[in-house]
Enzyme design. Sequence first.
Site, PDB file in Angstrom:
ATOM      1  CG  HIS A  86      -0.774   5.637  -3.418  1.00 44.19           C
ATOM      2  ND1 HIS A  86       0.086   4.752  -2.801  1.00 44.19           N
ATOM      3  CD2 HIS A  86      -0.027   6.287  -4.358  1.00 44.19           C
ATOM      4  CE1 HIS A  86       1.295   4.856  -3.338  1.00 44.19           C
ATOM      5  NE2 HIS A  86       1.257   5.777  -4.291  1.00 44.19           N
ATOM      6  CG  ASP A  97      12.723 -11.341  14.975  1.00 42.02           C
ATOM      7  OD1 ASP A  97      13.853 -10.825  14.896  1.00 42.02           O
ATOM      8  OD2 ASP A  97      11.951 -11.143  15.930  1.00 42.02           O
ATOM      9  CE  LYS A 154       0.925   1.529  -5.236  1.00 42.19           C
ATOM     10  NZ  LYS A 154       0.632   2.757  -5.882  1.00 42.19           N
ATOM     11  CG  ASP A 159     -13.513 -14.446 -13.496  1.00 48.04           C
ATOM     12  OD1 ASP A 159     -14.203 -13.544 -14.003  1.00 48.04           O
ATOM     13  OD2 ASP A 159     -12.822 -15.230 -14.171  1.00 48.04           O
ATOM     14  CG  HIS A 184       7.256   1.960  -6.837  1.00 48.58           C
ATOM     15  ND1 HIS A 184       6.010   1.386  -6.932  1.00 48.58           N
ATOM     16  CD2 HIS A 184       7.049   3.253  -6.471  1.00 48.58           C
ATOM     17  CE1 HIS A 184       5.080   2.268  -6.647  1.00 48.58           C
ATOM     18  NE2 HIS A 184       5.679   3.413  -6.363  1.00 48.58           N
ATOM     19  CE  LYS A 216       5.832   1.821  -2.106  1.00 51.99           C
ATOM     20  NZ  LYS A 216       5.347   1.800  -3.499  1.00 51.99           N
TER      21      LYS A 216
END
Length: 400
Positions: free
Chosen positions: A318, A153, A320, A325, A146, A148
């Site tokens: 979508h 370079d 996450k 704090d 999952h 990404k």
Amino acid sequence: MTVWNIIMVILLVLFLWMYIDFTLGRKNHLKKLERTNCPIRQSDMEMFTDGPALFKDLFSEIRNAQKHIHILFYILKDDKISQEFLAILKGKAKEGVEVRLLLDWVGSFPVKRKTVKDLKSSGIKFSFAHVPKPPFLFYSFQARNHKKITVIDGKIGFSGGFNIGKEYINKDPKLTPWRDYHLKFQGEGVHDLQREFLVDWYKATKTDLLADSIYFPELHTGKYKHQLAAYKGAFMEESFSSIIRNAKKSITIGTPYFIPSKRLFQDLSHALKRGITVKILVPCMTDHVLVKEASYHYLRKLLKQGAYVYEYLNGFYHAKAIIIDDETSDVGTANFDKRSLFLNYEINCFIYDKEFIQKVQAVLDKDIQNAKRLTLKELNRPDPFRTFKEMLARTVASFL
């Protein structure tokens, strides 16, 4: 034996096989798993929340690549933006730039054989990640990559919640606008993104490039202190539990799917008992069946204890993120659900710089302003169909 009895026997055998396959596959996976920790780094970072802005920058950086491009996505669709993305990669490969593209086999199932053949003939080194295989076929089908990751370079990196497809640039009528968080790195942390990509590349292709210094150029010390953490279906629960238990004032969680483990649910419950302010932001609309109903069991109990729950209204949420704090923030690919905790391969970034945490907080505050507060009265309103879906969702919560 009647047809109905035959069907029941077949279903029973299938369920038993799935249970045994999953149990043994999980046990085998954990037996071979080693925990790896990335060091605390300092990088210059930028956070994107809008798909068109992200892909404008991402595609520009890819076009400017001089030596090598390494990209891993969970989802690549067969649509206009996907074709534009692949065309850029093919162009760079033809220029002589090394291009490696790794896609999750399930998430990127729409990618056709013809497309793969075309990519390879253009000079792109391509592979699918996590192709299901025996002896634990069902388990390997569930344990998805999952992550990404984009590394250009060895100096510029991207990671977060966006994949490649029309919905991510607000072209899907149902899920528009799409709200997500994605980070851009320049500095020390890019080494860790590169290493994680090459680890996954080795797993998929058996080609080991980790010792090749060409992929790890000297990098500057950036402004923001952070630590990348890669997970392979384990250890994330401990990471999240640790930061939640260390909260002194507030916990804010943004996630499209709120299906916590027993341990994390208890951690949040205990935090509320300690007087910690707990805010949870989830989408009002859904992109998968039953995920919303699966969350109600947990949200209902937390609401009773005084948690604030918000449903995002301005499109599909979508993103996450977790903020503890003003000392720790987490932005990454992992959802606050059992699939991310115990099945998927994920990569998250723990941020320890107060200035950048304030930026993340400002984004979450803005998103909460575009949400409605969910009440216990609303969740307890009699609704037989919703109750049925909640019961069904609880039986398959680990796989949603």
